[in-house]
Design an enzyme around this catalytic site. Sequence first.
Site, PDB file in Angstrom:
ATOM      1  N   ALA A  14       0.826  -1.221   0.000  1.00  0.00           N
ATOM      2  CA  ALA A  14       0.000   0.000   0.000  1.00  0.00           C
ATOM      3  C   ALA A  14       0.853   1.261   0.000  1.00  0.00           C
ATOM      4  CB  ALA A  14      -0.911   0.008   1.234  1.00  0.00           C
ATOM      5  N   GLY A  15       2.164   1.122   0.093  1.00  0.00           N
ATOM      6  CA  GLY A  15       3.057   2.282   0.167  1.00  0.00           C
ATOM      7  C   GLY A  15       3.322   2.892  -1.205  1.00  0.00           C
ATOM      8  N   ARG A  16       4.063   4.011  -1.191  1.00  0.00           N
ATOM      9  CA  ARG A  16       4.382   4.692  -2.459  1.00  0.00           C
ATOM     10  C   ARG A  16       5.105   3.736  -3.412  1.00  0.00           C
ATOM     11  NH1 ARG A  16       4.724   9.236   1.103  1.00  0.00           N
ATOM     12  NH2 ARG A  16       6.433   8.167   2.109  1.00  0.00           N
ATOM     13  N   MET A  17       6.172   3.104  -2.909  1.00  0.00           N
ATOM     14  CA  MET A  17       6.907   2.183  -3.779  1.00  0.00           C
ATOM     15  C   MET A  17       6.112   0.905  -4.020  1.00  0.00           C
ATOM     16  SD  MET A  17       9.552   3.272  -5.183  1.00  0.00           S
ATOM     17  CE  MET A  17      10.025   1.677  -5.848  1.00  0.00           C
ATOM     18  N   THR A 104      15.836   1.856   2.852  1.00  0.00           N
ATOM     19  CA  THR A 104      17.045   2.610   3.214  1.00  0.00           C
ATOM     20  C   THR A 104      16.979   2.993   4.699  1.00  0.00           C
ATOM     21  OG1 THR A 104      16.067   4.734   2.623  1.00  0.00           O
ATOM     22  CG2 THR A 104      17.249   3.552   0.886  1.00  0.00           C
ATOM     23  N   PRO A 127      20.458   0.655  -2.169  1.00  0.00           N
ATOM     24  CA  PRO A 127      19.729   1.848  -1.731  1.00  0.00           C
ATOM     25  C   PRO A 127      19.088   2.585  -2.891  1.00  0.00           C
ATOM     26  CG  PRO A 127      22.093   2.256  -1.717  1.00  0.00           C
ATOM     27  CD  PRO A 127      21.914   0.794  -2.006  1.00  0.00           C
ATOM     28  N   MET A 129      17.651   1.479  -6.878  1.00  0.00           N
ATOM     29  CA  MET A 129      17.532   0.399  -7.870  1.00  0.00           C
ATOM     30  C   MET A 129      17.536   0.936  -9.300  1.00  0.00           C
ATOM     31  SD  MET A 129      16.780  -2.604  -6.204  1.00  0.00           S
ATOM     32  CE  MET A 129      16.551  -2.933  -4.453  1.00  0.00           C
ATOM     33  N   HIS A 160      14.764  15.312  -1.938  1.00  0.00           N
ATOM     34  CA  HIS A 160      13.669  14.335  -1.979  1.00  0.00           C
ATOM     35  C   HIS A 160      12.382  14.983  -1.482  1.00  0.00           C
ATOM     36  CE1 HIS A 160      16.788  11.187  -2.326  1.00  0.00           C
ATOM     37  NE2 HIS A 160      15.818  10.451  -2.839  1.00  0.00           N
ATOM     38  N   LYS A 164      10.001  11.835   3.086  1.00  0.00           N
ATOM     39  CA  LYS A 164      11.144  10.923   3.308  1.00  0.00           C
ATOM     40  C   LYS A 164      11.622  11.013   4.749  1.00  0.00           C
ATOM     41  CE  LYS A 164      15.509   9.385   1.327  1.00  0.00           C
ATOM     42  NZ  LYS A 164      15.105   7.977   1.415  1.00  0.00           N
ATOM     43  N   GLY A 170      19.957   7.130   1.237  1.00  0.00           N
ATOM     44  CA  GLY A 170      20.845   5.980   1.074  1.00  0.00           C
ATOM     45  C   GLY A 170      21.686   6.125  -0.185  1.00  0.00           C
TER      46      GLY A 170
HETATM   47  P1  NAD Z   1       5.933   4.408   2.307  1.00  0.00           P
HETATM   48  O1  NAD Z   1       5.845   4.881   3.722  1.00  0.00           O
HETATM   49  O2  NAD Z   1       5.034   5.022   1.284  1.00  0.00           O
HETATM   50  O3  NAD Z   1       5.683   2.821   2.256  1.00  0.00           O
HETATM   51  C1  NAD Z   1       6.109   1.904   3.224  1.00  0.00           C
HETATM   52  C2  NAD Z   1       5.006   0.860   3.364  1.00  0.00           C
HETATM   53  O4  NAD Z   1       5.447  -0.180   4.225  1.00  0.00           O
HETATM   54  C3  NAD Z   1       3.720   1.444   3.998  1.00  0.00           C
HETATM   55  O5  NAD Z   1       2.635   1.208   3.110  1.00  0.00           O
HETATM   56  C4  NAD Z   1       3.545   0.603   5.265  1.00  0.00           C
HETATM   57  O6  NAD Z   1       2.175   0.292   5.496  1.00  0.00           O
HETATM   58  C5  NAD Z   1       4.307  -0.672   4.892  1.00  0.00           C
HETATM   59  N1  NAD Z   1       4.670  -1.469   6.054  1.00  0.00           N
HETATM   60  C6  NAD Z   1       5.232  -1.049   7.236  1.00  0.00           C
HETATM   61  N2  NAD Z   1       5.325  -2.100   8.076  1.00  0.00           N
HETATM   62  C7  NAD Z   1       4.848  -3.186   7.428  1.00  0.00           C
HETATM   63  C8  NAD Z   1       4.683  -4.557   7.774  1.00  0.00           C
HETATM   64  N3  NAD Z   1       5.063  -5.031   8.977  1.00  0.00           N
HETATM   65  N4  NAD Z   1       4.155  -5.394   6.866  1.00  0.00           N
HETATM   66  C9  NAD Z   1       3.759  -4.946   5.657  1.00  0.00           C
HETATM   67  N5  NAD Z   1       3.880  -3.656   5.260  1.00  0.00           N
HETATM   68  C10 NAD Z   1       4.426  -2.799   6.137  1.00  0.00           C
HETATM   69  O7  NAD Z   1       7.454   4.576   1.887  1.00  0.00           O
HETATM   70  P2  NAD Z   1       8.108   4.517   0.410  1.00  0.00           P
HETATM   71  O8  NAD Z   1       8.266   5.901  -0.117  1.00  0.00           O
HETATM   72  O9  NAD Z   1       7.393   3.494  -0.406  1.00  0.00           O
HETATM   73  O10 NAD Z   1       9.585   4.027   0.776  1.00  0.00           O
HETATM   74  C11 NAD Z   1       9.820   2.803   1.460  1.00  0.00           C
HETATM   75  C12 NAD Z   1      11.322   2.590   1.605  1.00  0.00           C
HETATM   76  O11 NAD Z   1      11.920   2.403   0.309  1.00  0.00           O
HETATM   77  C13 NAD Z   1      12.087   3.754   2.243  1.00  0.00           C
HETATM   78  O12 NAD Z   1      13.125   3.232   3.044  1.00  0.00           O
HETATM   79  C14 NAD Z   1      12.665   4.493   1.033  1.00  0.00           C
HETATM   80  O13 NAD Z   1      13.803   5.267   1.352  1.00  0.00           O
HETATM   81  C15 NAD Z   1      13.017   3.305   0.166  1.00  0.00           C
HETATM   82  N6  NAD Z   1      13.189   3.607  -1.267  1.00  0.00           N
HETATM   83  C16 NAD Z   1      14.202   2.952  -1.891  1.00  0.00           C
HETATM   84  C17 NAD Z   1      14.389   3.101  -3.253  1.00  0.00           C
HETATM   85  C18 NAD Z   1      15.445   2.272  -3.937  1.00  0.00           C
HETATM   86  O14 NAD Z   1      15.609   2.387  -5.176  1.00  0.00           O
HETATM   87  N7  NAD Z   1      16.158   1.401  -3.216  1.00  0.00           N
HETATM   88  C19 NAD Z   1      13.550   3.958  -3.987  1.00  0.00           C
HETATM   89  C20 NAD Z   1      12.515   4.622  -3.314  1.00  0.00           C
HETATM   90  C21 NAD Z   1      12.334   4.419  -1.946  1.00  0.00           C
END
Ligand code: NAD
Length: 273
Positions: A14-17, A104, A127, A129, A160, A164, A170
Site C-alpha cells: 500500500a506504500g508509495r513504492m 534505506t 539503496p 535500484m 527528496h 522521506k 541511502g
Molecule cells: P511508504 O511509507 O510510502 O511505504 C512503506 C510501506 O510499508 C507502507 O505502506 C507501510 O504500510 C508498509 N509497512 C510497514 N510495516 C509493514 C509490515 N510489517 N508489513 C507490511 N507492510 C508494512 O514509503 P516509500 O516511499 O514506499 O519508501 C519505502 C522505503 O523504500 C524507504 O526506506 C525508502 O527510502 C526506500 N526507497 C528505496 C528506493 C530504492 O531504489 N532502493 C527507492 C525509493 C524508496
Amino acid sequence: MSRNAPRIAIVGVAGRMGRTLVAAVEQEPQAELAAGIVEPGSSLTGVDIGELAGLGRLGVAAVDSLAAAKDDFDVLIDFTQPRVTLANLAFCAEHGKAIVIGTTGLDDDELAQLDGYRDRVAILFAPNMSVGVNLTLKLLETAARALGDEGYDIEVIEAHHRHKVDSPSGTALKMGEVVAESLGRSLKEHGVFAREGQCGPRSDKEIGFATVRAGDIVGEHTVMFATEGERIEITHKASSRMTFAKGAVRAARWVVGRDAGCYDMQDVLGLKG
Ligand code: NAD
C-alpha cells in the site's frame, strides 16, 4: 508469461513504492505478480492489490502476513522500513526465498544483522535500484580516480519529497562511499553531515553532504568536484518512482535461483570490476 517467470511477492504493497511495484511487475511479461502484503491487521487486508495500485482488479488479494503467502512466491521485494525488512529477511532465510531489499536508513547494527544472512539466502540489497543511478556510481568512481586525492573539494547534494524519513538518502551515502573508496578515504572519518554557525573553513579531505526535503521531488543527486578555476558536477534526476520499481523487478528476476550471498545492482547490471 514464460514458465520460468519468477513468482514475486511485494511487501508494503500500500506504500508509495509498493503501489508502483505492483504496476512494474504487471508490465513485466517475465514475472508473475503472486502476492501483496500489508501491515498486520490492516483494514486493506483482502483488498485486490491492483485496486490498491489504481490499476483495477488483478485477482490478487492483499494478505497481512508473509506466512499467509508462504507457498505462493519465489522472491520477495521489500521497500518498507529497517525493522520490518530484517524480520522479512529472517522469514526468507528460513523458507528458502530470495529477497530484494530497497529499504534505506539501516543503521550500522541493522546493516550488520542484514549481512549476517549472506550465507543463508540470496539477498539483493541496493539503496537505489535505478539503472541510471547505478551507472552514475560507475561514473563517479571513474571521476574520483581521474581527479585524484588532492585539489578537488567534494560535496554531495540531494533532494527528496517532504515525506522521506531518513537523511541523507541511502543513495547519497552510497555515492559518498564510492567516491571515498576510490580515493582511499574513509567516509566515516571524512563525511561531514552538518555545518552551522562558526564551523570554520572546510578541510581538504572532507566529503560534505547537503539535504533538501520539499514537495513531491522523487529523488535528485549531484556530486560536485570543485577546485580553483573549474567545477565538475555529476547529476542524476529521477522523475518517476517507476525507475526504481523497474530496477527492482529486474533485480528480482536476476536474484532468483542464485547462491546465497549479498548482491547489489552493480552485479545485476554487470558493472563490477
Ligand atoms: P511508504 O511509507 O510510502 O511505504 C512503506 C510501506 O510499508 C507502507 O505502506 C507501510 O504500510 C508498509 N509497512 C510497514 N510495516 C509493514 C509490515 N510489517 N508489513 C507490511 N507492510 C508494512 O514509503 P516509500 O516511499 O514506499 O519508501 C519505502 C522505503 O523504500 C524507504 O526506506 C525508502 O527510502 C526506500 N526507497 C528505496 C528506493 C530504492 O531504489 N532502493 C527507492 C525509493 C524508496
